[in-house]
Design a protein around this motif. Structure first.
Motif, PDB file in Angstrom:
ATOM      1  N   VAL A   8      -1.944   3.957  -5.406  1.00  0.00           N
ATOM      2  CA  VAL A   8      -1.502   3.460  -6.705  1.00  0.00           C
ATOM      3  C   VAL A   8      -2.142   2.087  -6.890  1.00  0.00           C
ATOM      4  CG1 VAL A   8       0.443   2.772  -8.134  1.00  0.00           C
ATOM      5  CG2 VAL A   8       0.680   4.695  -6.542  1.00  0.00           C
ATOM      6  N   PRO A   9      -3.218   1.985  -7.679  1.00  0.00           N
ATOM      7  CA  PRO A   9      -3.854   0.668  -7.857  1.00  0.00           C
ATOM      8  C   PRO A   9      -2.868  -0.356  -8.406  1.00  0.00           C
ATOM      9  CG  PRO A   9      -5.237   2.434  -8.728  1.00  0.00           C
ATOM     10  CD  PRO A   9      -3.916   3.047  -8.413  1.00  0.00           C
ATOM     11  N   ARG A  10      -2.878  -1.543  -7.855  1.00  0.00           N
ATOM     12  CA  ARG A  10      -2.000  -2.603  -8.328  1.00  0.00           C
ATOM     13  C   ARG A  10      -2.401  -3.011  -9.751  1.00  0.00           C
ATOM     14  NH1 ARG A  10       0.758  -5.320  -4.169  1.00  0.00           N
ATOM     15  NH2 ARG A  10       0.705  -7.298  -5.325  1.00  0.00           N
ATOM     16  N   ARG A  11      -1.452  -3.506 -10.476  1.00  0.00           N
ATOM     17  CA  ARG A  11      -1.714  -3.928 -11.864  1.00  0.00           C
ATOM     18  C   ARG A  11      -2.822  -4.988 -11.895  1.00  0.00           C
ATOM     19  NH1 ARG A  11       0.345  -7.981 -15.259  1.00  0.00           N
ATOM     20  NH2 ARG A  11       0.394  -7.402 -17.481  1.00  0.00           N
ATOM     21  N   GLY A  12      -3.870  -4.705 -12.688  1.00  0.00           N
ATOM     22  CA  GLY A  12      -4.962  -5.639 -12.847  1.00  0.00           C
ATOM     23  C   GLY A  12      -5.966  -5.642 -11.709  1.00  0.00           C
ATOM     24  N   SER A  13      -5.865  -4.703 -10.768  1.00  0.00           N
ATOM     25  CA  SER A  13      -6.761  -4.700  -9.609  1.00  0.00           C
ATOM     26  C   SER A  13      -8.126  -4.146  -9.993  1.00  0.00           C
ATOM     27  CB  SER A  13      -6.165  -3.874  -8.471  1.00  0.00           C
ATOM     28  OG  SER A  13      -6.022  -2.525  -8.871  1.00  0.00           O
ATOM     29  N   GLU A  14      -9.115  -4.455  -9.174  1.00  0.00           N
ATOM     30  CA  GLU A  14     -10.468  -3.947  -9.343  1.00  0.00           C
ATOM     31  C   GLU A  14     -10.800  -3.051  -8.149  1.00  0.00           C
ATOM     32  OE1 GLU A  14     -12.472  -4.217 -11.818  1.00  0.00           O
ATOM     33  OE2 GLU A  14     -11.287  -5.625 -13.026  1.00  0.00           O
ATOM     34  N   ARG A  34     -16.161   4.568  -1.619  1.00  0.00           N
ATOM     35  CA  ARG A  34     -16.009   3.215  -1.072  1.00  0.00           C
ATOM     36  C   ARG A  34     -15.295   2.298  -2.054  1.00  0.00           C
ATOM     37  NH1 ARG A  34     -21.394   3.598   0.573  1.00  0.00           N
ATOM     38  NH2 ARG A  34     -21.990   1.986  -0.948  1.00  0.00           N
ATOM     39  N   ARG A  35     -15.660   2.412  -3.342  1.00  0.00           N
ATOM     40  CA  ARG A  35     -15.000   1.571  -4.340  1.00  0.00           C
ATOM     41  C   ARG A  35     -13.519   1.923  -4.456  1.00  0.00           C
ATOM     42  NH1 ARG A  35     -19.855   2.498  -7.155  1.00  0.00           N
ATOM     43  NH2 ARG A  35     -18.876   4.160  -8.383  1.00  0.00           N
ATOM     44  N   TRP A  36     -13.239   3.232  -4.450  1.00  0.00           N
ATOM     45  CA  TRP A  36     -11.837   3.674  -4.582  1.00  0.00           C
ATOM     46  C   TRP A  36     -10.988   3.208  -3.404  1.00  0.00           C
ATOM     47  CZ3 TRP A  36      -8.227   5.098  -7.754  1.00  0.00           C
ATOM     48  CH2 TRP A  36      -7.108   5.767  -7.282  1.00  0.00           C
ATOM     49  N   LEU A  37     -11.529   3.237  -2.196  1.00  0.00           N
ATOM     50  CA  LEU A  37     -10.766   2.880  -1.004  1.00  0.00           C
ATOM     51  C   LEU A  37     -10.422   1.392  -0.956  1.00  0.00           C
ATOM     52  CD1 LEU A  37     -12.366   5.050   1.837  1.00  0.00           C
ATOM     53  CD2 LEU A  37     -10.290   5.461   0.508  1.00  0.00           C
ATOM     54  N   ARG A  38     -11.039   0.581  -1.837  1.00  0.00           N
ATOM     55  CA  ARG A  38     -10.652  -0.828  -1.876  1.00  0.00           C
ATOM     56  C   ARG A  38      -9.174  -0.979  -2.248  1.00  0.00           C
ATOM     57  NH1 ARG A  38     -15.689  -3.155  -5.501  1.00  0.00           N
ATOM     58  NH2 ARG A  38     -17.385  -2.510  -4.098  1.00  0.00           N
ATOM     59  N   HIS A  39      -8.655   0.003  -2.985  1.00  0.00           N
ATOM     60  CA  HIS A  39      -7.234  -0.058  -3.349  1.00  0.00           C
ATOM     61  C   HIS A  39      -6.330   0.099  -2.119  1.00  0.00           C
ATOM     62  CE1 HIS A  39      -8.111  -0.160  -7.585  1.00  0.00           C
ATOM     63  NE2 HIS A  39      -8.799   0.979  -7.545  1.00  0.00           N
ATOM     64  N   GLY A  40      -6.905   0.475  -0.995  1.00  0.00           N
ATOM     65  CA  GLY A  40      -6.125   0.587   0.243  1.00  0.00           C
ATOM     66  C   GLY A  40      -6.154  -0.664   1.087  1.00  0.00           C
ATOM     67  N   ASN A  41      -6.849  -1.719   0.628  1.00  0.00           N
ATOM     68  CA  ASN A  41      -6.954  -2.934   1.443  1.00  0.00           C
ATOM     69  C   ASN A  41      -5.604  -3.600   1.662  1.00  0.00           C
ATOM     70  OD1 ASN A  41      -9.682  -2.627   1.774  1.00  0.00           O
ATOM     71  ND2 ASN A  41     -10.251  -3.973   0.061  1.00  0.00           N
ATOM     72  N   HIS A  42      -4.722  -3.554   0.653  1.00  0.00           N
ATOM     73  CA  HIS A  42      -3.392  -4.141   0.838  1.00  0.00           C
ATOM     74  C   HIS A  42      -2.607  -3.385   1.910  1.00  0.00           C
ATOM     75  CE1 HIS A  42      -4.326  -5.913  -3.140  1.00  0.00           C
ATOM     76  NE2 HIS A  42      -3.544  -6.901  -2.717  1.00  0.00           N
ATOM     77  N   SER A  43      -2.804  -2.064   1.977  1.00  0.00           N
ATOM     78  CA  SER A  43      -2.148  -1.277   3.029  1.00  0.00           C
ATOM     79  C   SER A  43      -2.656  -1.703   4.394  1.00  0.00           C
ATOM     80  CB  SER A  43      -2.401   0.220   2.818  1.00  0.00           C
ATOM     81  OG  SER A  43      -1.876   0.657   1.593  1.00  0.00           O
ATOM     82  N   LEU A  44      -3.980  -1.920   4.497  1.00  0.00           N
ATOM     83  CA  LEU A  44      -4.554  -2.343   5.770  1.00  0.00           C
ATOM     84  C   LEU A  44      -4.039  -3.725   6.167  1.00  0.00           C
ATOM     85  CD1 LEU A  44      -6.519  -1.796   8.082  1.00  0.00           C
ATOM     86  CD2 LEU A  44      -8.339  -2.790   6.669  1.00  0.00           C
ATOM     87  N   ALA A  45      -3.919  -4.627   5.190  1.00  0.00           N
ATOM     88  CA  ALA A  45      -3.413  -5.965   5.487  1.00  0.00           C
ATOM     89  C   ALA A  45      -1.963  -5.913   5.972  1.00  0.00           C
ATOM     90  CB  ALA A  45      -3.529  -6.845   4.245  1.00  0.00           C
ATOM     91  N   THR A  46      -1.154  -5.104   5.308  1.00  0.00           N
ATOM     92  CA  THR A  46       0.247  -4.950   5.732  1.00  0.00           C
ATOM     93  C   THR A  46       0.324  -4.331   7.115  1.00  0.00           C
ATOM     94  OG1 THR A  46       0.913  -4.656   3.428  1.00  0.00           O
ATOM     95  CG2 THR A  46       2.481  -3.950   5.118  1.00  0.00           C
ATOM     96  N   PHE A  47      -0.531  -3.361   7.366  1.00  0.00           N
ATOM     97  CA  PHE A  47      -0.568  -2.708   8.686  1.00  0.00           C
ATOM     98  C   PHE A  47      -0.905  -3.721   9.786  1.00  0.00           C
ATOM     99  CE2 PHE A  47      -3.461  -0.761  11.844  1.00  0.00           C
ATOM    100  CZ  PHE A  47      -2.554   0.081  12.487  1.00  0.00           C
ATOM    101  N   ILE A  48      -1.921  -4.546   9.550  1.00  0.00           N
ATOM    102  CA  ILE A  48      -2.322  -5.538  10.553  1.00  0.00           C
ATOM    103  C   ILE A  48      -1.201  -6.558  10.756  1.00  0.00           C
ATOM    104  CG2 ILE A  48      -3.941  -7.411  11.035  1.00  0.00           C
ATOM    105  CD1 ILE A  48      -6.075  -5.760   9.564  1.00  0.00           C
ATOM    106  N   GLU A  49      -0.529  -6.918   9.672  1.00  0.00           N
ATOM    107  CA  GLU A  49       0.531  -7.920   9.771  1.00  0.00           C
ATOM    108  C   GLU A  49       1.743  -7.406  10.529  1.00  0.00           C
ATOM    109  OE1 GLU A  49       3.529 -10.410   6.787  1.00  0.00           O
ATOM    110  OE2 GLU A  49       1.828  -9.298   5.978  1.00  0.00           O
ATOM    111  N   ARG A  98       5.810  -1.488  -8.094  1.00  0.00           N
ATOM    112  CA  ARG A  98       6.663  -2.562  -8.629  1.00  0.00           C
ATOM    113  C   ARG A  98       5.850  -3.627  -9.365  1.00  0.00           C
ATOM    114  NH1 ARG A  98      11.772  -2.618  -5.942  1.00  0.00           N
ATOM    115  NH2 ARG A  98      12.324  -4.314  -7.387  1.00  0.00           N
ATOM    116  N   THR A  99       4.501  -3.593  -9.248  1.00  0.00           N
ATOM    117  CA  THR A  99       3.693  -4.572  -9.980  1.00  0.00           C
ATOM    118  C   THR A  99       3.615  -4.233 -11.466  1.00  0.00           C
ATOM    119  OG1 THR A  99       1.604  -3.384  -9.590  1.00  0.00           O
ATOM    120  CG2 THR A  99       2.283  -4.994  -7.927  1.00  0.00           C
TER     121      THR A  99
END
Length: 735
Positions: free
Chosen positions: A593-599, A649-664, A691-692
């Motif tokens: 689910v792309p975040r609001r305003g994301s690229e 590759r462009r589409w998977l950028r929307h998963g970067n927040h998931s990766l950041a949460t996973f690492i954290e 929720r965004t």
């Protein structure tokens, strides 16, 4: 390939030797207690432990099962000792072993598993109650009576005449046994029975209490070869078979249970029965108790880390060394402490887990009747009554007939008869059919797999009477045409109809019985399969669902927005048991689910969310991820696995927040299952991404919309709930 002998011995030293010591410490007190409960010489328990460990361990079919004297056989042995004497009882054990050996040689082990577990568990529970009642008298300083009923009647008088020191030792033993189970795991490495007897013996010795001591001094010197029992040979043969079958069934059921506790090689049940037979022949010849596979010692063996049969064999060796070199220490054990141990074991034999299992299969009556009958009448009688009741209940299930009636909108009555139509179901069938009003148009579906003559006569007679009164009966047979053949006078099938395997719609095309192949060189297999599937839908499914789709044609009112992965193995309607009109579904790579305003900007998912929440008015938005997700593998690799697929590759950028949460949250616990952990975290992050969007967040806060996370484990076909990140964080803060 030649096995690595050095590696094998190192594994034995590392795993099996320590496990054998644990089992040895459990076996000694239990063997002495069971011998005491059986009315046999105490040394007979140690002999059985040695033979069960060495002989059954070496020859049996299970790598980790431990055999020895079994509490479940003590009631039989008591009766045999009182009837024929100890030496004749040993001969019965020897002959029972020969029977087991023959059954194993002729591959009869699987037949023993046909005995209802409810009967076995009920019998063991009854034996536990009988042992506990009998030994409670010894704990209280008296002596046990001949029957459980007599022990129960005499118990109030026994309590009124307590013997101080003896009662104190018994209560102390039970207290230690009860408290030891609540201690930390590292402390419980030392078996509770051993600790309880040591505490009781030490306390009685320090305070010089007046207790009865265990005496082994005459057990060895009085040994003599077994003798043939004298009496009615029918009863003797019955006793031999009873010991053989009970010991064999307990061993095989234990073997099956232990198989589920370890990842090693599965047991050979026929070899296990053969090994048990040889062990019982040896223990009978040496003057020991009957042996069987026992769950307490086997469980201890597995939990202690045993890998091979060397653990069971070595435990028998340790018991032998103890009996020869340190047997004199047994005289320090108070007899009342052994009785208290038996009381505790007897209570534990009434296993609530077994009751829950048989309750789930409707076999509580078999369990209760077997237990009560064994307590009141005796072991053999109780087992026979239990088996008869189990057979009757099974027969009732096999011959049970259900008759369902439903009135259609056009005034026709739809009747479905299911089951096996035999003479046993005729009373119910005729009662239900006679309640149908005359002159009614009846559609009768026979969903049956057998029909005998009595059932046919009853059904045919009703049909003729109903049609004579102005009604109509249209019969449709879903299996073989039992009614049609009987009405035509043709020869009936001799057995029940084999179930027909339908072409289930949810099976993949490759798993169908007759997969469709391309009929023309220029057509693709997918096109042919899709066309065939459409024809199958028109022929079988469309008539059933057409009323639903006719109603849905006006408008859709889904209750859920379901966002999931485009993976071909995820079938939303299948894993949620939903139907047409239930789910408003969005599928994409990685259930993102792309975040609001994301690229990069994406309107397709946003459009679906807006339409579902503001037009359709769904109550729930569900994000469903799955195990082994390729999109998350690409995210985890930093886009490397996307290769030369720029759009992906462009589409998977929307998963970067998931990766950041996973690492954290999980970065310090990376392991081989990291991908599936990321898949779960991704579901949580997409719920946060929802929720965004202001409208979604407002509806969630107002309680009008619920966000739900699901995770589908493909390998186990199980759906798991995934808590939102906010709930997880709140729980962490509260802890």
């Amino acid at each position: 390939m030649i096995p690595d002998t050095k590696s094998s011995w190192l594994s034995t030293l590392r795993h099996d030797v320590p496990a054998s010591l644990v089992v040895f410490l459990v076996a000694v007190p239990l063997s002495l207690g069971i011998a005491m409960a059986s009315g046999a010489p105490l040394a007979a328990g140690l002999i059985a432990a040695v033979v069960g460990g060495i002989v059954a361990g070496a020859l049996g079919g299970s790598a980790v099962q431990v055999s020895g004297p079994a509490a479940g056989l003590s009631l039989v042995v008591v009766d045999l000792v009182q009837t024929y004497g100890w030496r004749a009882t040993c001969m019965i054990t020897l002959l029972a072993g020969a029977v087991q050996l023959l059954l194993g040689v002729f591959k009869a082990a699987r037949a023993a598993l046909a005995v209802s577990p409810a009967v076995i568990h009920g019998m063991l529970a009854a034996v536990g109650v009988i042992i506990a009642l009998a030994q409670l008298h010894v704990v209280l300083g008296g002596s046990s009576q001949r029957s459980a009923v007599a022990n129960l009647i005499e118990l109030p008088g026994q309590i009124a005449n307590l013997h101080g020191h003896k009662v104190a030792v018994g209560l102390l033993t039970i207290t230690v046994l009860a408290l030891w189970t609540r201690l930390p795991k590292r402390v419980k490495v030392v078996p509770a029975p051993l600790v309880a007897l040591l505490v009781a013996a030490l306390t009685a010795w320090v305070f010089e209490w007046d207790v009865t001591r265990v005496d082994l001094s005459h057990s060895v010197t009085e040994w003599a070869f077994p003798v043939l029992p004298h009496g009615d040979w029918h009863l003797i043969v019955g006793a031999v078979l009873l010991v053989a079958l009970l010991a064999g069934c307990e061993s095989l059921l234990c073997c099956v249970a232990v198989d589920g506790m370890h990842p090693g090689r599965r047991a050979d049940l026929d070899q296990e029965l053969t090994g048990q037979g040889v062990a019982n022949m040896v223990t009978g010849a040496l003057g020991g108790l009957p042996v069987a596979g026992v769950i307490v010692r086997s469980t201890a063996n597995v939990q202690a880390g045993a890998h091979t049969r060397w653990s069971a064999i070595l435990h028998g060796v340790w018991v032998l060394v103890f009996a020869i070199g340190f047997g004199w220490t047994i005289k320090l054990i108070p007899l009342e402490a052994l009785a208290a141990l038996l009381v505790f074991i007897g209570v534990q034999m009434v296993n609530l887990g077994h009751i829950r299992k048989v309750h789930g299969h409707g076999e509580v009556p078999v369990y209760v009747v077997t237990m009560v009958t064994v307590i009141i009448l005796g072991l053999a009688e109780g087992v026979v009554v239990g088996l008869i009741l189990a057979a009757l209940l099974a027969l009732r299930r096999l011959t049970w007939v259900t008759v369902l009636k439903r009135e259609d909108g056009d005034g026709r009555l739809h009747v479905t008869v299911s089951g096996s139509l035999t003479f046993l179901g005729v009373p119910r069938l005729t009662h239900e059919l006679r309640t149908i009003a005359p002159a009614t148009a009846v559609d009768l579906d026979l969903n049956i797999d057998f029909m005998d003559n009595a059932a046919f006569e009853a059904l045919h007679s009703w049909r003729l009477d109903h049609e004579r009164m102005g009604g109509t009966v249209d019969i449709d047979e879903l299996h073989d045409e039992w009614y049609t053949l009987a009405a035509s006078g043709a020869r009936m099938f001799p057995v029940k109809s084999p179930p027909k395997v339908p072409d289930r719609w949810w099976l993949p095309w490759s798993h169908r019985r007759r997969p469709v192949r391309p009929s023309a060189p220029d057509s693709t297999e997918a096109e042919c399969l899709l066309t065939a599937g459409a024809r199958e839908f028109h022929r079988r499914t469309a008539p059933l669902v057409r009323p639903i789709f006719t109603e849905l044609a006006r408008k859709q009112q889904p209750s859920h927005l379901f966002i999931t992965c485009a993976d071909s193995r995820i079938v939303p309607s299948l894993i949620t048991a939903s139907g047409p009109g239930d789910l408003f579904t969005v599928r994409n790579i990685g259930n993102l689910v792309p975040r609001r305003g994301s690229e990069p900007h994406d309107d397709s998912v946003v459009a679906a969310i807006e339409y579902a929440t503001q037009v359709l008015g769904v109550h729930t938005i569900t994000v469903c991820g799955h195990s082994g997700c390729g999109a998350m593998a690409g995210v985890l690799s930093g886009g490397v696995q996307a290769g030369s697929l720029p759009g992906l590759r462009r589409w998977l950028r929307h998963g970067n927040h998931s990766l950041a949460t996973f690492i954290e949250t999980e970065g310090d616990r990376l392991h081989s299952g990291a991908l599936d952990v990321l898949c779960r975290v991704n579901v949580q992050q997409q719920l946060e991404n929802l929720r965004t969007y202001r409208k979604v967040d407002e509806q969630v806060r107002a309680g009008k919309l619920e966000l739900v996370g699901l995770f589908f484990d493909i390998g186990s076909a199980r759906v798991h709930m995934v808590p939102p990140l906010r709930a997880t964080a709140e729980r962490t803060m509260s802890v």
